[in-house]
Design an enzyme around this catalytic site. Structure first.
Site, mmCIF file in Angstrom:
data_model
loop_
_atom_site.group_PDB
_atom_site.id
_atom_site.type_symbol
_atom_site.label_atom_id
_atom_site.label_comp_id
_atom_site.label_asym_id
_atom_site.label_seq_id
_atom_site.Cartn_x
_atom_site.Cartn_y
_atom_site.Cartn_z
ATOM 1 N N ALA A 252 67.840 23.230 75.141
ATOM 2 C CA ALA A 252 68.348 23.547 73.388
ATOM 3 C C ALA A 252 68.128 22.320 72.784
ATOM 4 C CB ALA A 252 69.515 24.733 73.419
ATOM 5 N N GLY B 288 69.333 25.793 78.176
ATOM 6 C CA GLY B 288 68.691 26.844 77.830
ATOM 7 C C GLY B 288 66.696 27.017 77.674
ATOM 8 N N GLU C 49 67.468 28.908 80.893
ATOM 9 C CA GLU C 49 68.441 30.416 80.648
ATOM 10 C C GLU C 49 66.562 31.416 80.533
ATOM 11 O OE1 GLU C 49 70.819 28.625 77.940
ATOM 12 O OE2 GLU C 49 72.518 30.007 78.549
ATOM 13 N N GLU D 192 75.801 22.855 80.256
ATOM 14 C CA GLU D 192 76.187 22.939 78.831
ATOM 15 C C GLU D 192 78.213 22.125 78.900
ATOM 16 O OE1 GLU D 192 74.415 25.367 79.815
ATOM 17 O OE2 GLU D 192 73.059 25.625 78.494
HETATM 18 N N1 COA Z 1 68.063 18.423 72.947
HETATM 19 C C1 COA Z 1 67.517 17.451 72.569
HETATM 20 N N2 COA Z 1 67.302 16.463 73.255
HETATM 21 C C2 COA Z 1 66.495 15.803 74.008
HETATM 22 C C3 COA Z 1 67.518 16.854 74.772
HETATM 23 C C4 COA Z 1 67.752 18.234 74.278
HETATM 24 N N3 COA Z 1 68.435 19.030 75.382
HETATM 25 N N4 COA Z 1 66.763 16.582 76.007
HETATM 26 C C5 COA Z 1 65.484 15.164 76.118
HETATM 27 N N5 COA Z 1 66.174 14.894 74.973
HETATM 28 C C6 COA Z 1 65.576 13.427 74.430
HETATM 29 C C7 COA Z 1 66.107 12.618 74.837
HETATM 30 O O1 COA Z 1 67.389 13.031 73.981
HETATM 31 C C8 COA Z 1 65.203 11.700 74.117
HETATM 32 O O2 COA Z 1 65.282 11.785 72.519
HETATM 33 P P1 COA Z 1 64.766 10.454 72.296
HETATM 34 O O3 COA Z 1 63.102 9.071 73.441
HETATM 35 O O4 COA Z 1 63.809 9.924 71.098
HETATM 36 O O5 COA Z 1 65.329 9.637 72.247
HETATM 37 C C9 COA Z 1 63.586 12.522 75.024
HETATM 38 O O6 COA Z 1 64.285 13.747 75.135
HETATM 39 C C10 COA Z 1 63.919 12.158 76.421
HETATM 40 O O7 COA Z 1 65.465 11.776 76.844
HETATM 41 P P2 COA Z 1 65.882 11.220 77.641
HETATM 42 O O8 COA Z 1 67.554 11.158 78.061
HETATM 43 O O9 COA Z 1 65.186 9.829 77.245
HETATM 44 O O10 COA Z 1 65.370 11.192 79.450
HETATM 45 P P3 COA Z 1 65.706 10.760 80.845
HETATM 46 O O11 COA Z 1 64.862 10.744 82.244
HETATM 47 O O12 COA Z 1 66.339 9.825 80.553
HETATM 48 O O13 COA Z 1 66.671 12.100 80.938
HETATM 49 C C11 COA Z 1 67.935 14.370 81.225
HETATM 50 C C12 COA Z 1 65.847 13.389 81.334
HETATM 51 C C13 COA Z 1 66.821 15.665 80.965
HETATM 52 C C14 COA Z 1 68.259 14.523 81.963
HETATM 53 C C15 COA Z 1 67.890 13.695 80.359
HETATM 54 O O14 COA Z 1 67.043 14.023 78.560
HETATM 55 C C16 COA Z 1 69.681 14.955 79.406
HETATM 56 O O15 COA Z 1 70.676 15.502 80.383
HETATM 57 N N6 COA Z 1 68.953 15.915 78.599
HETATM 58 C C17 COA Z 1 69.919 16.931 78.148
HETATM 59 C C18 COA Z 1 69.684 17.774 79.077
HETATM 60 C C19 COA Z 1 71.236 19.177 78.411
HETATM 61 O O16 COA Z 1 72.124 19.028 78.368
HETATM 62 N N7 COA Z 1 70.876 19.891 78.263
HETATM 63 C C20 COA Z 1 71.376 21.243 78.055
HETATM 64 C C21 COA Z 1 71.257 21.502 75.841
HETATM 65 S S1 COA Z 1 72.374 22.855 76.519
#
Ligand code: COA
Length: 260
Positions: free
Chosen positions: A66, A112, A115, A135
């Site tokens: 999400a 999400g 999910e 989460e």
């Molecule tokens: N919500 C909002 N933005 C998100 C996102 C999320 N769940 N997951 C990734 N993004 C965005 C990042 O903020 C980034 O945006 P920016 O370039 O404007 O800063 C872009 O997507 C790329 O992500 P980034 O984190 O730079 O890529 P990465 O390869 O370094 O890491 C992940 C990849 C998936 C490990 C990391 O993005 C992550 O941990 N995301 C969140 C996962 C999460 O906790 N999901 C559950 C949410 S309830």
């Protein structure tokens, strides 16, 4: 219909719904959830659509969760509303969708995103995919059905571990856990998933809808799944598809289902 965050295309009775916010790793913001609901609601009515393949755009992510930026200042009431609305509009809607929904997990499926993949009727992953419910690392619990669907698929202990550690598992681990049914290379993912959709398309979609209802009945509180199966089985006998399926078998020809 044009969408801001989705690409929706149909080809030979397969509807491809691609979540398309690659710069945010296809994170589900409110607008994307609304668009997904609209795309599925249209697909329900559309006679051309027989099977849906749900995937993410780009090579990195199915859906990375999400959109965290949208709810970081929410109150408990707003949080509860977010989960309830999302579950009704999208996650339960997909799980109970009358046409088969296959998730083609092409990269990160987190929070999400996992999910959503778990709400689909089954999952196929490419070998670069990573899955998890992180989460608790944000001070949250999964809110789009993850605490319920993950243990249903992988068992309670594994779900507890995955949710408590907030860790990710790779595609092969997900296969061992029964979280996904098949793992392919990245380049084969769509072709393999289409092959599966083609196998489904040969069968009675009227009967498949009944099977979805009967299988889901097992997971509904207070519903006797065996009773639901008996009801659905009986109803099949009144369908044109049953007439065609049995007469084709008895006259040794391929069935051409009217409900198709
Ligand atoms: N919500 C909002 N933005 C998100 C996102 C999320 N769940 N997951 C990734 N993004 C965005 C990042 O903020 C980034 O945006 P920016 O370039 O404007 O800063 C872009 O997507 C790329 O992500 P980034 O984190 O730079 O890529 P990465 O390869 O370094 O890491 C992940 C990849 C998936 C490990 C990391 O993005 C992550 O941990 N995301 C969140 C996962 C999460 O906790 N999901 C559950 C949410 S309830």
């Amino acid at each position: 219909m044009d969408y801001k965050n989705l690409i929706v295309e149909i080809d030979e009775n397969i509807l491809y719904v691609t979540i398309n916010r690659p710069s945010k790793l296809n994170a589900l913001n409110k607008e994307t959830i609304k668009e997904l609901h609209e795309a599925f609601a249209d697909a329900k009515e559309d006679e051309e659509t027989k099977v849906i393949i749900l995937t993410g755009s780009g090579e990195k992510a199915f859906v990375a969760g999400a959109d965290i930026s949208e709810f970081s200042d929410f109150s408990p009431e707003e949080g509860k509303h977010l989960a309830a609305e999302g579950q009704a509009k999208l996650f339960d809607y997909v799980a109970n969708f009358p046409k088969p929904v296959i998730a083609a997990i092409n990269g990160f499926a987190l929070g999400g995103g996992l999910e959503l993949a778990m709400a689909a009727h089954f999952r196929i992953a490419s070998d670069n995919a990573k899955m998890g419910l992180p989460e608790v690392s944000l001070g949250l619990v999964p809110g789009y059905g993850g605490t319920q669907r993950l243990p249903q698929l992988v068992g309670k202990g594994r779900a507890m571990e995955m949710i408590m550690t907030a860790g990710m598992i790779d595609a092969n681990q997900a296969l061992r856990y029964n979280l996904v049914n098949h793992v392919t290379t990245q380049e084969d993912l769509m072709e393999f998933t289409e092959g599966m959709a083609d196998k489904i398309l040969k069968n009675s979609l009227v009967a498949i809808s009944a099977a979805i209802r009967a299988i889901n009945a097992n997971y509904e509180a207070g519903v006797n799944g065996f009773e639901a199966e008996i009801e659905e089985f009986g109803k099949c006998f009144g369908t044109e598809d049953f007439e065609e399926g049995t007469s084709a078998f008895l006259s040794k020809r391929k069935a051409d289902f009217p409900g198709r």
